[in-house]
Enzyme design. Structure first.
Site, short mmCIF file in Angstrom:
data_model
loop_
_atom_site.label_atom_id
_atom_site.label_comp_id
_atom_site.label_asym_id
_atom_site.label_seq_id
_atom_site.Cartn_x
_atom_site.Cartn_y
_atom_site.Cartn_z
N ASP A 283 49.73 49.07 -72.56
CA ASP A 283 49.95 49.23 -74.06
C ASP A 283 48.82 48.90 -74.97
OD1 ASP A 283 52.48 50.51 -73.56
OD2 ASP A 283 53.27 48.47 -73.48
N ASP B 39 56.52 52.40 -77.01
CA ASP B 39 56.28 52.44 -75.47
C ASP B 39 58.00 52.38 -74.97
OD1 ASP B 39 55.77 52.05 -72.73
OD2 ASP B 39 56.26 49.76 -73.13
N ASP C 72 54.73 46.40 -74.74
CA ASP C 72 54.84 45.21 -74.29
C ASP C 72 53.86 44.86 -73.12
OD1 ASP C 72 55.94 46.86 -72.77
OD2 ASP C 72 57.49 45.48 -71.59
P1 ADP Z 1 55.58 52.80 -69.47
O1 ADP Z 1 54.79 53.65 -70.09
O2 ADP Z 1 56.93 53.48 -69.58
O3 ADP Z 1 55.55 51.37 -69.76
P2 ADP Z 1 53.80 52.56 -67.08
O4 ADP Z 1 52.67 53.26 -67.87
O5 ADP Z 1 53.75 51.20 -66.71
O6 ADP Z 1 55.10 53.03 -67.71
O7 ADP Z 1 54.06 53.24 -65.52
C1 ADP Z 1 53.91 54.72 -65.65
C2 ADP Z 1 54.67 55.44 -64.36
O8 ADP Z 1 53.54 54.65 -63.23
C3 ADP Z 1 55.84 54.96 -63.99
O9 ADP Z 1 56.99 55.62 -64.51
C4 ADP Z 1 55.83 54.82 -62.43
O10 ADP Z 1 56.04 56.18 -61.71
C5 ADP Z 1 54.39 54.61 -62.17
N1 ADP Z 1 54.29 53.02 -61.61
C6 ADP Z 1 53.73 52.37 -62.57
N2 ADP Z 1 53.60 51.00 -61.74
C7 ADP Z 1 54.09 51.30 -60.80
C8 ADP Z 1 54.60 50.36 -59.60
N3 ADP Z 1 54.23 49.13 -59.55
N4 ADP Z 1 55.09 50.99 -58.72
C9 ADP Z 1 55.53 52.31 -58.53
N5 ADP Z 1 55.10 52.97 -59.57
C10 ADP Z 1 54.48 52.51 -60.81
MG MG Z 2 55.83 49.22 -70.79
#
Ligand code: ADP
Ligand code: MG
Length: 643
Positions: A541, A335, A537
């Site tokens: 995930d 991730d 994390d």
């Molecule tokens: P990663 O897979 O990199 O851990 P996430 O799946 O948590 O990322 O989030 C993917 C996308 O969703 C982020 O890049 C963002 O665009 C959007 N996102 C997720 N949570 C939030 C939040 N609390 N506020 C704004 N955007 C969010």
């Molecule tokens: Mg993450």
């Protein structure tokens, strides 16, 4: 014989006995030796037959006591243990009047058990050292006073006083003061870390020099340390598949040895016309040398040592099986956020639409993100606080995993997140905003978020997460450890992800993923390239961690969902721990197979020599017990693995 199946306290009904096995067992071993000497003397001094018999019986009693106890405990569970073969052989020796040889067998056998027990306890102690990190009482502030309170009685919200040299008793945040914390016991990281007001500290870490107040955020039973202790003790009870296979095989094997020896004793004399007594003696030697003692202990001796080694380095294997699985992994999927990056993004730009003020945009975004636990939300809140904003809680809030947040107040809804969030809510994102987003992403401004309120576009906000500076190097080390393919999975924008993938030399980048996409891709990778380890994390995930053949959760402070579903937990935030864990698992598998191969060849060689040249019982026992101890020692080498 195996300490786990034979000498392990839980298999021994010592609750009824007020005496301590750790003292009595070695004492009995010593007494057996004395008995053997006494037996020899009564023979050479021509003592009465009755005296001779009494001495021998006593020797057998002290020599066989623990073995018989283990046999009875096993039979209650309808299992035969290899101890049974040993005891039968000793009794058989007595039957052909080879008392001394039988006693030597019992002596060597029980001695080997005590030595093995000692060796294995060393491993267990390495693990239970974690327990000692928990203090019994804690100094809690009550009004103007400080009272010593039992650890279990401390409640969330209590303020604990920490003096220099105190171990942190519970998870909490620093309320006043600062200090350097030695976190090596939990994370394996040897450099002390400076922590000041507002910082989170974990139970089990050592406050080296500060005098501070800490606000308790979790009860004792839920502290990270308590969870680690639970995981590790569970780890010892979950068996690797090689081990459970051997456990089952042991039953059949022991049965067939007994039957074969019985047939040998009955059939060989009439067919080959040999002396019954001599042949019977040979049968007893066969029974001894064919026992799979070394085989039974070969796997646990290696796995427990490896688990203990890893625990000291801040890598928790939740079971021996996971060592085995990790050793087979070909692909590692990461991730991005919180894994390849620090997971502590910072707000970089606030870009309002024409007609919207910067303050209005920031206020709306901050209020919408107030209740979100996502690192992005924390970055926004941190920035808003520096701008003097203290937004009120929205009337309605919901987090859309992997997309963003939706919150309402004053009769209007605010959405902050990816274009997908907007599309999902039925809002079309204007082309010029999308182009602007791409431009910012290409420009390396980090993750770009859209903000929409009511029926208006408020603007864009960018947050940037710093890449771990050692990421490229640690990924290279991972390849050196035998990983063939490194993959990145992220919910973030494609452009941001690909730029990072190129910098780090990642083979495959999948971006714009939802949690279920991560799971699907992990499964596909598994079909294409072989076993996959997923490193993550966040809550998003968790499904992928569960689907991967090895789920690795990063960071003790990672989300609970990730910690629960993972097979392996990295307490430190160090990417290098993955390479170490892969290396350790492969090394462990090698030791396991060395042990199995060695144990089997010793049995084969001894059985053949017994049948051909003939082996005296004591020599057979020495060969047999010697191989068992060598196997245990070979396993213990893993305690010293550095990687
Ligand atoms: P990663 O897979 O990199 O851990 P996430 O799946 O948590 O990322 O989030 C993917 C996308 O969703 C982020 O890049 C963002 O665009 C959007 N996102 C997720 N949570 C939030 C939040 N609390 N506020 C704004 N955007 C969010
Ligand atoms: Mg993450």
């Amino acid at each position: 014989m195996s300490t786990l199946t034979h000498s392990h306290p839980k298999n021994r009904p010592n609750a009824r006995l007020p005496i301590n096995d750790e003292i009595v067992e070695p004492l009995f071993v010593a007494l057996t030796l004395v008995g053997i000497a006494a037996g020899l003397m009564t023979t050479s001094f021509g003592a009465q037959a009755r005296v001779h018999l009494a001495v021998n019986l006593l020797t057998y009693f002290v020599g066989g006591f623990y073995a018989v106890r283990a046999i009875i405990a096993a039979l209650r569970e309808r299992k035969i243990e290899v101890d049974l073969l040993m005891v039968i052989a000793a009794i058989g020796a007595a039957y052909v009047d080879a008392w001394t040889e039988g006693a030597i067998l019992l002596f060597l056998f029980s001695l080997s058990n005590v030595l093995q027990g000692y060796a294995m306890r060393r491993t267990e102690r390495a693990i239970s050292a974690l327990m000692e990190l928990r203090p019994d009482t804690v100094n809690v502030r009550r009004g103007d006073q400080t009272v010593a309170v039992a650890l279990e009685a401390v409640q969330v919200g209590d303020v604990v006083l920490l003096r220099p040299g105190d171990r942190v008793p519970l998870d909490g945040t620093i309320q006043r003061g600062s200090g350097n914390f030695d976190e090596s016991a939990i994370t394996g990281e040897s450099m002390p870390v400076h922590r000041s007001e507002g910082a989170h500290v974990l139970a089990g870490t050592l406050n080296t020099n500060g005098a501070l107040d800490m606000l308790v955020t979790k009860p004792a039973s839920e502290s990270t340390l308590a969870r680690i202790i639970n995981m590790v003790s569970e780890a010892q009870s979950r068996k690797a598949s090689t081990q459970s296979f051997l456990d089952r095989a042991e039953q059949y094997y022991a049965m067939s040895v007994i039957v074969s020896v019985l047939l040998f004793i009955i059939l060989v004399p009439p067919i080959f016309g040999v002396n019954f007594g001599e042949n019977f003696y040979k049968g007893m030697v066969l029974l001894t040398v064919a026992s799979p003692c070394a085989l039974v202990i070969s796997v646990p001796a290696a796995l427990l040592s490896a688990i203990a080694n890893a625990a000291r380095r801040g890598v928790l294997f939740k079971g021996g099986a996971h060592l085995e699985e990790l050793s087979k992994v070909k692909v590692v999927a990461f991730d991005k956020t919180g894994t390849l990056t620090f997971g502590r993004p910072e707000l970089t730009d606030v870009l309002p639409q024409p007609g919207v003020s910067k303050d209005e945009l920031l206020e709306a975004v901050a209020r919408a993100e107030l209740s979100s636990e996502h690192p992005i939300a924390r970055a926004i809140m941190a920035y808003a606080t520096t701008q003097g904003l203290a937004p009120a809680e929205p009337e309605k809030f919901s987090a859309v995993t992997g997309m963003g947040v939706r919150a309402s107040w004053d009769g209007q809804e605010t959405l902050v997140g990816s274009p997908r969030l907007m599309t999902q809510a039925g809002i079309t994102v204007p082309a010029e905003l999308l182009t602007e987003m791409d431009r910012l992403a290409d420009d390396g401004r980090g993750t770009v978020l859209l903000a929409h309120r009511g029926s208006r576009w408020l603007g864009l906000v960018t947050v940037m997460d710093r890449e771990r500076p050692d990421a490229a190097e640690k990924l290279a080390a991972l390849r050196a450890a035998g990983i063939e393919r490194v993959v990145m999975l992220t919910g973030d924008n494609v452009r941001v992800a690909e730029a990072m993938g190129r910098r780090l030399g990642i083979d495959e980048v999948h971006a714009g993923l939802l949690p279920e996409d991560k799971l699907r891709i992990v499964e596909e990778l598994g079909k294409k390239y072989g076993p996959v380890a997923m490193v993550g994390d966040g809550v998003n995930d968790a499904p992928a961690l569960a689907a991967a053949s090895s789920g690795i959760a990063m960071g003790a402070a990672g989300t609970d969902a990730a910690l629960e579903t993972a097979d392996i937990v990295l307490m430190s935030d160090d990417l290098g721990a993955i390479g170490y864990a892969v290396g350790l698992s492969k090394h462990t598998q090698r030791v396991v197979w060395q042990n199995i191969a060695f144990a089997m060849s010793v049995v084969v060689v001894l059985v053949i020599s017994t049948l051909t040249i003939g082996v005296p019982l004591p020599l057979g026992v020495v060969g047999h017990e010697g191989s068992t101890i060598l196997v245990v020692l070979n396993g213990l080498r893993l305690l010293a693995y550095r990687g």
